[in-house]
Design a protein around this motif. Structure first.
Motif, PDB file in Angstrom:
ATOM      1  N   MET A  50       4.375 -12.323   0.051  1.00 26.36           N
ATOM      2  CA  MET A  50       4.106 -11.183   0.918  1.00 26.36           C
ATOM      3  C   MET A  50       2.665 -11.190   1.408  1.00 26.36           C
ATOM      4  SD  MET A  50       5.695  -8.799   2.296  1.00 26.36           S
ATOM      5  CE  MET A  50       5.012  -7.810   3.601  1.00 26.36           C
ATOM      6  N   LYS A  51       1.743 -11.618   0.559  1.00 20.61           N
ATOM      7  CA  LYS A  51       0.355 -11.703   0.981  1.00 20.61           C
ATOM      8  C   LYS A  51       0.196 -12.690   2.130  1.00 20.61           C
ATOM      9  CE  LYS A  51      -4.307 -12.777  -0.544  1.00 20.61           C
ATOM     10  NZ  LYS A  51      -4.484 -13.807   0.485  1.00 20.61           N
ATOM     11  N   ALA A  52       0.978 -13.782   2.094  1.00 24.35           N
ATOM     12  CA  ALA A  52       0.917 -14.762   3.180  1.00 24.35           C
ATOM     13  C   ALA A  52       1.326 -14.122   4.506  1.00 24.35           C
ATOM     14  CB  ALA A  52       1.809 -15.955   2.857  1.00 24.35           C
ATOM     15  N   LEU A  53       2.312 -13.217   4.447  1.00 19.49           N
ATOM     16  CA  LEU A  53       2.743 -12.523   5.659  1.00 19.49           C
ATOM     17  C   LEU A  53       1.636 -11.608   6.166  1.00 19.49           C
ATOM     18  CD1 LEU A  53       4.857 -11.781   7.746  1.00 19.49           C
ATOM     19  CD2 LEU A  53       5.829 -10.148   6.107  1.00 19.49           C
ATOM     20  N   LEU A  54       0.983 -10.899   5.261  1.00 19.48           N
ATOM     21  CA  LEU A  54      -0.134 -10.042   5.660  1.00 19.48           C
ATOM     22  C   LEU A  54      -1.263 -10.863   6.268  1.00 19.48           C
ATOM     23  CD1 LEU A  54      -0.300  -7.561   2.650  1.00 19.48           C
ATOM     24  CD2 LEU A  54       0.315  -7.000   5.012  1.00 19.48           C
ATOM     25  N   ASP A  80       3.649   5.652  -2.249  1.00 18.65           N
ATOM     26  CA  ASP A  80       3.677   4.255  -2.681  1.00 18.65           C
ATOM     27  C   ASP A  80       3.744   4.096  -4.193  1.00 18.65           C
ATOM     28  OD1 ASP A  80       3.602   3.427  -0.087  1.00 18.65           O
ATOM     29  OD2 ASP A  80       1.493   2.845  -0.086  1.00 18.65           O
ATOM     30  N   ASN A  81       3.600   5.177  -4.948  1.00 26.94           N
ATOM     31  CA  ASN A  81       3.655   5.024  -6.409  1.00 26.94           C
ATOM     32  C   ASN A  81       5.010   5.399  -7.000  1.00 26.94           C
ATOM     33  OD1 ASN A  81       3.446   7.801  -6.093  1.00 26.94           O
ATOM     34  ND2 ASN A  81       1.657   8.044  -7.416  1.00 26.94           N
ATOM     35  N   ILE A  82       6.046   5.428  -6.169  1.00 34.35           N
ATOM     36  CA  ILE A  82       7.409   5.668  -6.651  1.00 34.35           C
ATOM     37  C   ILE A  82       8.260   4.428  -6.405  1.00 34.35           C
ATOM     38  CG2 ILE A  82       9.496   7.044  -6.370  1.00 34.35           C
ATOM     39  CD1 ILE A  82       7.760   9.411  -5.632  1.00 34.35           C
ATOM     40  N   GLY A  83       8.971   3.946  -7.380  1.00 32.29           N
ATOM     41  CA  GLY A  83       9.805   2.738  -7.315  1.00 32.29           C
ATOM     42  C   GLY A  83       9.625   1.974  -8.621  1.00 32.29           C
ATOM     43  N   TYR A  84       9.884   0.737  -8.746  1.00 30.68           N
ATOM     44  CA  TYR A  84      10.095  -0.247  -7.692  1.00 30.68           C
ATOM     45  C   TYR A  84      11.344  -1.062  -8.035  1.00 30.68           C
ATOM     46  CZ  TYR A  84       5.205   1.047  -7.331  1.00 30.68           C
ATOM     47  OH  TYR A  84       4.041   1.774  -7.252  1.00 30.68           O
ATOM     48  N   TYR A  85      12.027  -1.565  -7.031  1.00 36.69           N
ATOM     49  CA  TYR A  85      13.162  -2.471  -7.158  1.00 36.69           C
ATOM     50  C   TYR A  85      14.321  -1.784  -7.883  1.00 36.69           C
ATOM     51  CZ  TYR A  85       9.332  -5.323  -5.619  1.00 36.69           C
ATOM     52  OH  TYR A  85       8.255  -5.778  -4.913  1.00 36.69           O
ATOM     53  N   GLY A  86      15.344  -2.563  -8.217  1.00 34.91           N
ATOM     54  CA  GLY A  86      16.524  -1.976  -8.818  1.00 34.91           C
ATOM     55  C   GLY A  86      17.410  -1.290  -7.803  1.00 34.91           C
ATOM     56  N   GLU A 120      11.931   2.837   3.875  1.00 34.96           N
ATOM     57  CA  GLU A 120      12.372   2.935   5.257  1.00 34.96           C
ATOM     58  C   GLU A 120      13.010   1.626   5.704  1.00 34.96           C
ATOM     59  OE1 GLU A 120      12.287   5.745   7.485  1.00 34.96           O
ATOM     60  OE2 GLU A 120      12.213   6.414   5.422  1.00 34.96           O
ATOM     61  N   GLN A 121      14.227   1.695   6.197  1.00 33.91           N
ATOM     62  CA  GLN A 121      14.926   0.483   6.624  1.00 33.91           C
ATOM     63  C   GLN A 121      14.319  -0.129   7.882  1.00 33.91           C
ATOM     64  OE1 GLN A 121      17.362  -0.839   4.586  1.00 33.91           O
ATOM     65  NE2 GLN A 121      16.586   0.815   3.293  1.00 33.91           N
ATOM     66  N   LYS A 122      13.527   0.648   8.613  1.00 31.22           N
ATOM     67  CA  LYS A 122      12.888   0.124   9.828  1.00 31.22           C
ATOM     68  C   LYS A 122      11.499  -0.454   9.545  1.00 31.22           C
ATOM     69  CE  LYS A 122      15.288   3.249  13.011  1.00 31.22           C
ATOM     70  NZ  LYS A 122      15.133   4.332  14.033  1.00 31.22           N
ATOM     71  N   SER A 123      11.086  -0.444   8.291  1.00 30.52           N
ATOM     72  CA  SER A 123       9.778  -0.966   7.948  1.00 30.52           C
ATOM     73  C   SER A 123       9.794  -2.489   7.999  1.00 30.52           C
ATOM     74  CB  SER A 123       9.351  -0.489   6.551  1.00 30.52           C
ATOM     75  OG  SER A 123      10.264  -0.933   5.581  1.00 30.52           O
ATOM     76  N   LEU A 124       8.620  -3.076   7.787  1.00 29.56           N
ATOM     77  CA  LEU A 124       8.478  -4.533   7.855  1.00 29.56           C
ATOM     78  C   LEU A 124       9.516  -5.226   6.990  1.00 29.56           C
ATOM     79  CD1 LEU A 124       6.654  -6.711   9.113  1.00 29.56           C
ATOM     80  CD2 LEU A 124       5.229  -6.582   7.060  1.00 29.56           C
ATOM     81  N   VAL A 125       9.667  -4.749   5.773  1.00 35.64           N
ATOM     82  CA  VAL A 125      10.740  -5.176   4.879  1.00 35.64           C
ATOM     83  C   VAL A 125      11.247  -3.926   4.164  1.00 35.64           C
ATOM     84  CG1 VAL A 125      10.059  -7.575   4.509  1.00 35.64           C
ATOM     85  CG2 VAL A 125       8.990  -5.797   3.157  1.00 35.64           C
ATOM     86  N   PRO A 126      12.552  -3.789   3.929  1.00 35.75           N
ATOM     87  CA  PRO A 126      13.109  -2.547   3.383  1.00 35.75           C
ATOM     88  C   PRO A 126      13.025  -2.466   1.856  1.00 35.75           C
ATOM     89  CG  PRO A 126      14.877  -4.051   3.890  1.00 35.75           C
ATOM     90  CD  PRO A 126      13.602  -4.732   4.327  1.00 35.75           C
ATOM     91  N   PHE A 127      11.914  -2.906   1.299  1.00 39.51           N
ATOM     92  CA  PHE A 127      11.695  -2.776  -0.137  1.00 39.51           C
ATOM     93  C   PHE A 127      10.192  -2.787  -0.374  1.00 39.51           C
ATOM     94  CE2 PHE A 127      12.494  -7.265   0.859  1.00 39.51           C
ATOM     95  CZ  PHE A 127      11.349  -7.870   0.375  1.00 39.51           C
ATOM     96  N   TRP A 128       9.791  -2.419  -1.578  1.00 30.03           N
ATOM     97  CA  TRP A 128       8.366  -2.382  -1.883  1.00 30.03           C
ATOM     98  C   TRP A 128       7.772  -3.770  -1.726  1.00 30.03           C
ATOM     99  CZ3 TRP A 128       4.203   0.347  -2.156  1.00 30.03           C
ATOM    100  CH2 TRP A 128       3.089  -0.132  -2.852  1.00 30.03           C
TER     101      TRP A 128
END
Length: 379
Positions: free
Chosen positions: A1-5, A228-234, A242-250
């Motif tokens: 993900m850092k590579a994408l950023l 951003d402090n709620i999650g992650y995965y599962g 948000e499904q319209k975000s860059l990727v739909p997961f943290w």
């Protein structure tokens, strides 16, 4: 993900600007210990210059905050300047001295919305805010906004006293016409360090995160967003992001990559929530715009290294060995720091807490007697 950023480039698309640390409340959960203005706060001329610097760097959205931002005399000028440069602007207020005149000014200037902090139902909210009658005042503010057609939203910091009130709050906000509602976990920083009994224990995430995901899925009005402090995965993850975000997961903390925080004295941080002088910290301050142009601070080699130069080896404990370590980068950096003070091993992870309690995070199933599979701790 850092590579994408890295490929996308480092652009402060979102900004949060603490206009002043002055505040007319003394809330039990305030991470910035707001109350008194800083000894030195930005003069008007530097504030206007900052508005243009943010636009020049590609900022698209900014939240004006505090302290209490409406106590700063220049907020209308700053908001108008930012809007003229094409930014979407909103403002977060405690609403204590909100009235029709202020609401009309906000609408006339063209802010996207006004955000009120609501910390629970009446008894809980006023315990946190320490002002009797404040909850009723907020409902009066909502009515003013409805009457003049000013969009208004709500933010709630989750704690031990209000997590049982989420369903009732959702119904209340729906009936009041709240456009959107953001939920975030309270962290033991600032005033909340003296009220740690309010902090939700990490083991509670196994039930709380699915509850929030379900509430978010069923609530059309208001639309629910999570911090951003709620999650992650599962299993709940697809319902949280948000499904319209860059990727739909943290996909990791964006502080210093796509997000910037500005203190009222000119200090620049990757995220405004990260602690600084009021909490005896200076490691997250990248520079000060009172003596250095914003672009120079933002583009400085080595700046925001905790995210821009991230390596999995920077993580500690279970975060370092997690399958999602490279993508997640330890979850919300502020939360990880608040609980580990630099170890970067974030206990506030849904997946981690499920596995600790013998629950399969992909199903939420503890015993799997119906399907015949082994519990997650034995799989």
């Amino acid at each position: 993900m850092k590579a994408l950023l890295d490929r996308l480039g480092y652009v402060p698309v979102k900004a949060v600007w603490e206009l002043t640390l002055k505040c007319n409340l003394n809330c039990r959960h305030c991470g910035s210990r707001a109350g008194k203005a800083r000894d030195v706060e930005m003069p008007t001329s530097r504030g206007i210059k900052l508005c243009n610097e943010l636009a020049d760097l590609g900022c698209k959205r900014i939240t004006l905050g505090g302290g209490e931002p409406t106590l700063h005399p220049d907020w209308p000028l700053y908001a108008a300047t930012l809007i003229a440069r094409g930014l979407k602007v909103n403002m977060t207020t405690n609403g204590l001295h909100f009235d029709r005149e202020l609401a009309m000014k906000i609408k006339t200037i063209g802010l996207e919305s006004i955000c009120f902090s609501v910390d629970g139902l009446e008894e809980t909210h006023e315990y946190i805010r320490r002002v009797p009658g404040h909850f009723k005042k907020l409902l009066e503010n909502f009515q003013i906004c409805r009457e003049i057609k000013l969009p208004f939203v709500v933010i709630t910091t989750l704690n031990q006293r209000n997590v049982s009130e989420l369903d009732e709050l959702q119904k209340l906000f729906e009936s009041e016409g709240v456009a959107s509602w953001q939920l975030q976990l309270g962290n033991p920083t600032g005033n909340m360090c003296e009220h740690t009994e309010l902090v939700i224990p990490p083991e509670d995430l196994v039930t709380l995160v699915p509850r929030i995901a379900e509430l978010r899925e069923k609530s059309v009005h208001p639309k629910i967003y999570i911090g951003d402090n709620i999650g992650y995965y599962g299993a709940p993850e697809s319902k949280l992001r948000e499904q319209k975000s860059l990727v739909p997961f943290w996909s990791g903390c964006k502080a210093g990559c796509r997000v910037i925080g500005i203190e009222s004295n000119g200090n620049i941080k990757g995220c405004l929530s990260l602690p600084s002088a009021m909490n005896g910290e200076d490691r997250f301050i990248e520079g000060n715009i009172m003596n250095t142009p914003l672009a120079e601070i933002w583009n400085k080699p080595g700046a925001f290294a905790y995210n821009r130069d991230f390596k999995v080896s920077d993580l500690g404990g279970e975060c370092r060995t997690c399958d999602y370590a490279e993508i997640c980068r330890g979850g919300c950096f502020w939360t990880a720091f608040a609980h580990t003070h630099g170890e970067r091993d974030n206990p506030y992870c849904y997946q981690r807490q499920c596995l600790k309690q013998g629950i399969d995070p992909s199903t939420g199933c503890a015993t799997c007697t119906l399907c015949g599979a082994a519990p997650a701790s034995e799989a």
